[in-house]
Write a protein that holds these residues in place. Sequence first.
Motif, short mmCIF file in Angstrom:
data_model
loop_
_atom_site.label_atom_id
_atom_site.label_comp_id
_atom_site.label_asym_id
_atom_site.label_seq_id
_atom_site.Cartn_x
_atom_site.Cartn_y
_atom_site.Cartn_z
N ASP A 197 -58.34 63.52 28.47
CA ASP A 197 -59.01 62.44 27.94
C ASP A 197 -59.97 61.97 29.24
OD1 ASP A 197 -58.07 62.39 25.58
OD2 ASP A 197 -56.19 61.52 26.50
N VAL A 198 -61.12 62.27 29.34
CA VAL A 198 -62.02 61.96 30.39
C VAL A 198 -62.82 60.81 29.89
CG1 VAL A 198 -64.01 62.58 32.12
CG2 VAL A 198 -62.07 64.08 31.28
N PHE A 199 -62.89 59.47 30.32
CA PHE A 199 -63.53 58.07 30.04
C PHE A 199 -64.60 58.20 30.80
CE2 PHE A 199 -59.06 57.65 28.74
CZ PHE A 199 -58.94 56.84 27.51
N GLY A 200 -64.71 58.56 31.81
CA GLY A 200 -65.75 58.44 32.64
C GLY A 200 -65.64 59.41 34.14
N PRO A 201 -66.68 59.24 35.01
CA PRO A 201 -66.61 59.70 36.22
C PRO A 201 -65.36 59.37 37.01
CG PRO A 201 -68.40 58.36 36.40
CD PRO A 201 -67.96 58.28 34.88
N ASP A 202 -64.60 58.27 36.86
CA ASP A 202 -63.45 57.45 37.67
C ASP A 202 -62.41 57.34 36.74
OD1 ASP A 202 -65.07 57.71 40.05
OD2 ASP A 202 -65.87 56.01 39.82
N LEU A 203 -62.29 57.86 35.67
CA LEU A 203 -61.24 57.58 34.73
C LEU A 203 -60.69 58.80 33.76
CD1 LEU A 203 -59.37 55.01 34.00
CD2 LEU A 203 -60.87 54.37 32.23
N HIS A 204 -59.68 59.22 34.14
CA HIS A 204 -59.32 60.54 33.41
C HIS A 204 -57.79 60.47 33.34
CE1 HIS A 204 -59.15 65.17 33.79
NE2 HIS A 204 -58.59 64.78 32.73
N TYR A 205 -57.55 60.86 32.12
CA TYR A 205 -55.93 60.69 31.61
C TYR A 205 -55.79 61.93 30.82
CZ TYR A 205 -55.19 55.87 32.07
OH TYR A 205 -55.34 54.44 32.86
N ILE A 206 -54.29 62.42 31.28
CA ILE A 206 -53.51 63.36 30.24
C ILE A 206 -52.55 62.36 29.35
CG2 ILE A 206 -52.19 65.39 30.14
CD1 ILE A 206 -54.75 66.03 31.48
N THR A 207 -52.99 62.60 28.22
CA THR A 207 -52.07 61.65 27.23
C THR A 207 -51.20 62.65 26.52
OG1 THR A 207 -53.99 60.22 26.72
CG2 THR A 207 -52.25 59.98 25.47
N LEU A 208 -49.86 62.12 26.69
CA LEU A 208 -48.44 62.89 25.97
C LEU A 208 -48.51 62.44 24.64
CD1 LEU A 208 -46.67 63.58 29.41
CD2 LEU A 208 -48.26 64.94 28.15
N PHE A 209 -48.66 62.92 23.64
CA PHE A 209 -48.12 62.11 22.17
C PHE A 209 -46.76 62.35 21.91
CE2 PHE A 209 -52.84 62.32 22.21
CZ PHE A 209 -53.09 61.01 21.72
N HIS A 210 -45.91 61.48 21.57
CA HIS A 210 -44.69 61.61 20.99
C HIS A 210 -44.65 61.03 19.56
CE1 HIS A 210 -44.34 62.21 25.24
NE2 HIS A 210 -42.74 62.67 24.85
N SER A 211 -43.60 61.20 18.76
CA SER A 211 -43.35 60.55 17.60
C SER A 211 -41.79 60.06 17.66
CB SER A 211 -43.35 61.84 16.13
OG SER A 211 -42.48 62.40 16.35
N CYS A 212 -41.52 59.01 16.97
CA CYS A 212 -40.24 58.44 16.94
C CYS A 212 -40.13 57.78 15.73
CB CYS A 212 -40.20 57.39 18.10
SG CYS A 212 -41.13 56.00 17.97
N GLU A 213 -38.77 57.34 15.14
CA GLU A 213 -38.63 56.55 14.14
C GLU A 213 -38.20 55.25 14.45
OE1 GLU A 213 -38.35 57.89 10.65
OE2 GLU A 213 -39.19 59.73 11.25
N VAL A 214 -38.39 54.24 13.72
CA VAL A 214 -37.99 52.92 13.81
C VAL A 214 -36.55 53.04 13.64
CG1 VAL A 214 -38.05 50.60 13.05
CG2 VAL A 214 -40.10 51.69 12.98
N SER A 215 -35.63 52.46 14.61
CA SER A 215 -34.19 52.81 14.60
C SER A 215 -33.67 51.68 13.32
CB SER A 215 -33.36 52.14 15.88
OG SER A 215 -33.61 50.70 16.04
N LYS A 216 -32.47 52.21 12.76
CA LYS A 216 -31.95 51.63 11.57
C LYS A 216 -31.88 50.14 11.89
CE LYS A 216 -29.49 55.58 9.84
NZ LYS A 216 -30.77 56.38 9.65
N GLU A 217 -31.42 49.65 12.75
CA GLU A 217 -31.24 48.28 13.04
C GLU A 217 -32.43 47.40 13.23
OE1 GLU A 217 -30.53 50.41 17.08
OE2 GLU A 217 -29.58 50.64 15.09
N TYR A 218 -33.56 48.06 13.34
CA TYR A 218 -34.71 47.71 13.28
C TYR A 218 -35.47 47.65 12.08
CZ TYR A 218 -34.45 45.78 18.15
OH TYR A 218 -34.03 44.99 19.35
N GLN A 219 -34.99 48.38 11.07
CA GLN A 219 -35.82 48.60 9.95
C GLN A 219 -36.23 47.33 9.28
OE1 GLN A 219 -37.10 51.26 8.24
NE2 GLN A 219 -36.45 52.55 9.93
N GLY A 220 -35.63 46.33 8.89
CA GLY A 220 -35.95 45.22 8.49
C GLY A 220 -36.62 44.10 9.12
N ARG A 221 -36.86 44.35 10.46
CA ARG A 221 -37.49 43.55 11.40
C ARG A 221 -39.07 43.58 11.44
NH1 ARG A 221 -33.72 43.13 16.57
NH2 ARG A 221 -31.55 43.05 15.62
N PRO A 222 -39.80 42.67 11.65
CA PRO A 222 -41.44 42.85 11.58
C PRO A 222 -41.56 43.15 13.14
CG PRO A 222 -40.66 40.60 11.61
CD PRO A 222 -39.39 41.09 11.29
#
Length: 173
Positions: free
Chosen positions: A76-101
Amino acid sequence: MATVRVGIGCFVIKRVNGKAYFLLGKRQGSHGSGCWGLPGGHLDMGEEWSTCAARETFEECGIQTDSIAYREATNDVFGPDLHYITLFHSCEVSKEYQGRPVRRMEPNKCLQWIWVSWQEFMSNRALLRDACTDNCFEAIDTPEVVNLEALFLPLQNLKKKLQFSSDPPSWLN
């Protein structure tokens, strides 16, 4: 001298009635302001990728996650001075947090969180589901449609990589 930084983006998945939804946040206050993006942030020196994904999700959303897994990377090259490599992950909301906003833990960086399905994401239109309430998946009489065309650059680049299939990736089923 500009350097390349490593960013983490996390598909935080919640399953409701057998259907997977993930969090998108409206960014504000930094690069990508006004765009929709995933929970995430910068990888710290010596930090494991999955640890960063869990940490950033908790710092931004106030929820714990399980089953964190690496999925994809973008350049991801945003411009001449801003460049990222982005690592995408997936995860599940943990069981104890399922009902929490989900909470806006960094209100200066995120205007709001919403839950979206893969089909909504790919079509650039989602029904407004307030991620900050417990009843966000209950039917409402006049649902508001959210325009998802303005995506944060790493998410735009990921969408381009995956656009050949309107079916969700296997890890989102």
